[in-house]
Design an enzyme around this catalytic site. Structure first.
Site, PDB file in Angstrom:
ATOM      1  N   ASP A 107       0.078   2.465  -5.066  1.00 47.85           N
ATOM      2  CA  ASP A 107      -0.952   3.321  -4.477  1.00 47.85           C
ATOM      3  C   ASP A 107      -0.575   3.677  -3.034  1.00 47.85           C
ATOM      4  O   ASP A 107       0.189   2.963  -2.386  1.00 47.85           O
ATOM      5  CB  ASP A 107      -2.309   2.592  -4.447  1.00 47.85           C
ATOM      6  CG  ASP A 107      -2.819   2.262  -5.843  1.00 47.85           C
ATOM      7  OD1 ASP A 107      -2.386   2.936  -6.802  1.00 47.85           O
ATOM      8  OD2 ASP A 107      -3.642   1.333  -5.951  1.00 47.85           O
TER       9      ASP A 107
HETATM   10  N1  URA Z   1      -2.268  -2.503  -8.496  1.00 46.62           N
HETATM   11  C1  URA Z   1      -3.018  -1.719  -7.685  1.00 46.62           C
HETATM   12  O1  URA Z   1      -4.236  -1.772  -7.728  1.00 46.62           O
HETATM   13  N2  URA Z   1      -2.375  -0.903  -6.835  1.00 46.62           N
HETATM   14  C2  URA Z   1      -1.018  -0.836  -6.735  1.00 46.62           C
HETATM   15  O2  URA Z   1      -0.504  -0.084  -5.925  1.00 46.62           O
HETATM   16  C3  URA Z   1      -0.265  -1.655  -7.584  1.00 46.62           C
HETATM   17  C4  URA Z   1      -0.912  -2.474  -8.460  1.00 46.62           C
END
Ligand code: URA
Length: 239
Positions: A107
């Site tokens: 993310d």
């Molecule tokens: N899980 C999440 O919530 N975000 C990420 O970036 C990776 C795994």
């Protein structure tokens, strides 16, 4: 013995910003040597294991490149230029090549290990839902973690929308009651955040610290890249 390849193609594939026309000119200016001999023609066929020099620079042929990026927050795992900076913007000039892409996503607000490569086959093996390559995350929570998380995660949580997660390994930090690590064997959208949400908690900071058996280099500053070797990348797939 490596593979046979045209000299201009080989040089262009390894030196970003150098065109075939440039290689032709460099040959005419006697600036390219192959195994100690001046290369006169840029369309000559060479072996990828040959010793090639462009001026004083040795060009070592690598079929693919593998880059460990310590992704900062605020950068997106995409190849498309939009409003935000992408992980590809962080690749230094000497590691740039055509066809680079991030193998897997984090993310925008997640930090840590992103593998950037031009090896589509390896990326496909790594990301295939059947590969179950473990990914390790360091998590900071809003509220203290509970002992019950371990078993709940090990049994496979059902997150919002009724999605069932594969068993995951939770370890709470002994020093910090808001810190833990979580090892996942799949990659659902926002998975870590959604897993803690269903347990009534909230992720306030997330960092991926390992993919398979390869750990993020602790000395790699946030925002920096490190080239890793193919044999190490194969470790990504061993688990
Ligand atoms: N899980 C999440 O919530 N975000 C990420 O970036 C990776 C795994």
């Amino acid at each position: 013995m490596g593979e046979k390849m045209r000299l201009d193609r080989l040089v262009c594939s390894q030196m970003p910003g150098v065109s075939r026309a440039d290689v032709k000119k460099l040959c005419l200016k006697c600036r390219i040597k192959v195994n100690g001999k001046l290369a006169r023609r840029s369309d000559a066929h060479v072996d990828t294991d040959d010793e090639i020099f462009v001026g004083d620079t040795r060009v070592v042929y690598k079929k693919y490149i593998y880059i460990m990026l310590n992704k900062p927050q605020g950068v997106v795992c995409s190849t498309k230029e939009g409003q935000s900076r992408t992980v590809l913007d962080l690749v230094p000039e000497e590691m740039r090549r055509k066809g680079l892409f991030p193998a897997g996503r984090l993310d925008k607000d997640t930090e840590g290990f992103v593998l950037i490569t031009d090896d589509g086959e390896l990326s496909h093996r790594m990301l295939s839902p059947r590969s179950h390559v473990p990914k390790t995350y360091l998590v900071m929570l809003r509220d203290p973690w509970k002992e019950s998380y371990k078993q709940a995660m090990a049994e496979g949580l059902v997150i919002d929308g009724g999605e069932k997660c594969l068993p995951a390994e939770f370890t709470g930090s002994a020093e910090n009651d808001r810190q833990c690590t979580l090892v996942l064997h799949e990659g659902k959208f926002h998975q870590v955040k959604r897993m803690f949400k269903i347990l009534g908690n909230e992720v306030v900071f997330l960092k991926r610290t390992a993919i398979g058996n390869v750990s993020l280099d602790p000395n790699l500053p946030v925002g920096s890249c490190l080239e890793i070797m193919h044999k190490d990348v194969e470790n990504l797939l061993t688990h």
